[in-house]
Design an enzyme around this catalytic site. Structure first.
Site, PDB file in Angstrom:
ATOM      1  N   HIS A  41      11.127  -5.314  -6.754  1.00  0.00           N
ATOM      2  CA  HIS A  41       9.703  -5.510  -6.459  1.00  0.00           C
ATOM      3  C   HIS A  41       8.962  -6.267  -7.557  1.00  0.00           C
ATOM      4  O   HIS A  41       7.839  -5.915  -7.926  1.00  0.00           O
ATOM      5  CB  HIS A  41       9.010  -4.165  -6.203  1.00  0.00           C
ATOM      6  CG  HIS A  41       9.536  -3.432  -5.018  1.00  0.00           C
ATOM      7  ND1 HIS A  41      10.716  -2.753  -5.047  1.00  0.00           N
ATOM      8  CD2 HIS A  41       9.050  -3.275  -3.774  1.00  0.00           C
ATOM      9  CE1 HIS A  41      10.950  -2.197  -3.863  1.00  0.00           C
ATOM     10  NE2 HIS A  41       9.939  -2.503  -3.066  1.00  0.00           N
ATOM     11  N   GLY A 218       8.559   0.601   2.643  1.00  0.00           N
ATOM     12  CA  GLY A 218       7.175   0.979   2.905  1.00  0.00           C
ATOM     13  C   GLY A 218       6.809   2.209   2.101  1.00  0.00           C
ATOM     14  O   GLY A 218       7.039   2.261   0.891  1.00  0.00           O
ATOM     15  N   SER A 265      14.098  -0.311  -0.593  1.00  0.00           N
ATOM     16  CA  SER A 265      12.833   0.247  -1.065  1.00  0.00           C
ATOM     17  C   SER A 265      12.666   1.677  -0.535  1.00  0.00           C
ATOM     18  O   SER A 265      13.476   2.546  -0.857  1.00  0.00           O
ATOM     19  CB  SER A 265      11.680  -0.676  -0.647  1.00  0.00           C
ATOM     20  OG  SER A 265      10.476  -0.318  -1.265  1.00  0.00           O
ATOM     21  N   ASP A 266      11.647   1.941   0.267  1.00  0.00           N
ATOM     22  CA  ASP A 266      11.540   3.289   0.851  1.00  0.00           C
ATOM     23  C   ASP A 266      12.682   3.539   1.823  1.00  0.00           C
ATOM     24  O   ASP A 266      12.961   4.677   2.185  1.00  0.00           O
ATOM     25  CB  ASP A 266      10.187   3.455   1.554  1.00  0.00           C
ATOM     26  CG  ASP A 266       9.724   4.907   1.590  1.00  0.00           C
ATOM     27  OD1 ASP A 266      10.196   5.699   0.759  1.00  0.00           O
ATOM     28  OD2 ASP A 266       8.896   5.249   2.449  1.00  0.00           O
TER      29      ASP A 266
END
Length: 380
Positions: A41, A218, A265-266
Site C-alpha cells: 500500500h 477493503g 489486503s483485507d
C-alpha cells in the site's frame, strides 16, 4: 521506514530526475523509489497528464462466433446478468428481445455484418445507446426481425456473476444440495453486498465454502467474520413457526475458506482471522501479503496523489509483525493447473468440497425437535 536509508534512496533516484520528460516518467520514478521500502500500500497516482478520452465500445453481454458461410454472427452464449442493476444489465436478455443461444445477428443499425471485418466495428461508441439488431434463428434473411438493445460498456460484472453462479450450482450438485458456496470479491461495500446476498439464503446448509480468491481488500472483514463465528446459544420457537437459532442467522455446520495469491489486503486479513479463530481450514495458495494499510492520500502540486503506509498489525502475543511481506499460509496447498482451469476444472474448489464433506461426517449439527410443551396448570 523498514530500516531503509531514505536519504541514500533519495540521492540514488534523484540522479534520474534530469531524464524525466513526462508525468508518466515521474510516476514510474516515484513508484520505484517507494518500492525500496518493501511495504504494501505505497502508491503514487494521478497527476497532470494530457486528457485522452476513450470511446466506449458497445458490448452485448454475449459470446459470439462468425459463421464461415454466411459471415453472420452466431450467438453462442448469453450472459444472464441481473437487469435490475445497471452495472449487471445483460443487453440481450432485455424484455422483448427474445434471443437465445444459436440465433444469429445479421445486421447492426442497418449495416449487414457480412460486410464488416468485425461485428464490433458497428458497435463503436454505442455503449448506453439504443442499437437495432437484425436477428434470426438461422443465418439467412427469411423470417428475420429487428430488435432494439442498449449495449453495455463493461461485460466483466456479467462474467463475474456467471462464474459465481456456476460455482454455486457445481457445489450444490456435487453435495446433493448440502453445502453452500459464497464468493466475496472485495472487503468493501460491493463485497459485503455479495456476502449478504449469497450467505443468508444458504445459512441452513450443512456445510459452507467461503471463497476469497481474488479478493481486492477493503475493511469489512471483521463484519463478515462476526457473522460466520456467531455461536448458537438456544433455540427459538414461534407460534405457527419452526425452530430457529438464537442468535438468529447462526450457521451450524463446518466451514472452509479458499485463498490464493490474489487474496489481498483485507483479503489477507480475512483468512488470518478465519484461521486464528479456528473457524475452519484454509485451502489454496499463500495470500498476497500486503497489510500495511493506508488512509487518505497526500495531495501533490500537480493534482497527483501519494499514498503512504500508516498502520500495520502485529501478533496478539506481541512477538512480531504478522502477514506483511509473507501472506497467510493455507492448511492445504492446492495450486490450480492453468490448463485444467482454462477447461473449467477448479482443483481448489474440488478440494474444498472434499474437505467439507469429510468434516460434515463429524461436525454436522441438527436442531433438536421441540420438547414437550410445559404444563403450568397449578391444579395439575
Amino acid at each position: 521506514m523498514n530500516g531503509v536509508d531514505w536519504k541514500a534512496m533519495r540521492d540514488k533516484y534523484a540522479a534520474l530526475l534530469p531524464f524525466v520528460n513526462h508525468r508518466n516518467d515521474l510516476t514510474y520514478l516515484l513508484g520505484e523509489l517507494i518500492g525500496e521500502l518493501n511495504n504494501g500500500h505505497a502508491y503514487v497516482a494521478g497527476g497532470e497528464r494530457p486528457d485522452n478520452p476513450r470511446i466506449k465500445l458497445g458490448l452485448l453481454g454475449a459470446e459470439l462466433s462468425r459463421d464461415a458461410a454466411s459471415r453472420a454472427y452466431r450467438v453462442d452464449r448469453i450472459l444472464p446478468g441481473e437487469n435490475w442493476d445497471d452495472a449487471t444489465r445483460s443487453p440481450l436478455t432485455t424484455i422483448g428481445v427474445n434471443l437465445k443461444a444459436g440465433d444469429y445477428i445479421l445486421a447492426v443499425n442497418g449495416t449487414p455484418v457480412a460486410s464488416l471485418p468485425n461485428l464490433y466495428d458497428a458497435l463503436i461508441g454505442t455503449a448506453g445507446k439504443q442499437v437495432i439488431l437484425h436477428v434470426n434463428s438461422t443465418s439467412n434473411e427469411q423470417g428475420a426481425r429487428d430488435v432494439t438493445v442498449v449495449p453495455t460498456a463493461d461485460e466483466s460484472p456479467l462474467y463475474y456473476l456467471a462464474w459465481v453462479q456456476k460455482n454455486t450450482d457445481y457445489v450444490s450438485k456435487k453435495t446433493n444440495g448440502q453445502v453452500g458456496y459464497v464468493h466475496i470479491p472485495d472487503m468493501g461495500q460491493p463485497g459485503l453486498n455479495e456476502f449478504t446476498k449469497h450467505y443468508f439464503p444458504q445459512i441452513r446448509k450443512k456445510g459452507l465454502i467461503v471463497d476469497v480468491r481474488g479478493n481486492g481488500g477493503g475493511f469489512v472483514s471483521p463484519l463478515v467474520i462476526d457473522k460466520l463465528r456467531r455461536a448458537l446459544v438456544m433455540i427459538e420457537m414461534s407460534r405457527n413457526g419452526v425452530p430457529d437459532t438464537n442468535p438468529s442467522n447462526t450457521f451450524l455446520g463446518p466451514m472452509v475458506t479458499l485463498i490464493d495469491e490474489f487474496s489481498a489486503s483485507d483479503g489477507d486479513i480475512f483468512p488470518f482471522r478465519f484461521k486464528t479463530l479456528g473457524l475452519g481450514k484454509l485451502i489454496g495458495k499463500r495470500t498476497w501479503g500486503g497489510v500495511v494499510g493506508i488512509r487518505n492520500p497526500l495531495p501533490l502540486v500537480d493534482g497527483g496523489q501519494f499514498f503512504r503506509p500508516e498502520f500495520a498489525p502485529y501478533s496478539k502475543d506481541g512477538k512480531g509483525w504478522v502477514i506483511e511481506g509473507h501472506g497467510v499460509d493455507p492448511d492445504i496447498v492446492v495450486d490450480n493447473d492453468p490448463a485444467k482451469e482454462f477447461r473449467g476444472e477448479d482443483q481448489q474448489l474440488d478440494k474444498g468440497i472434499e474437505e467439507i464433506q469429510a468434516e460434515m461426517k463429524t461436525k454436522s449439527y441438527e436442531l433438536p425437535p421441540i420438547p414437550p410443551y410445559p404444563n403450568r396448570n397449578p391444579s395439575s
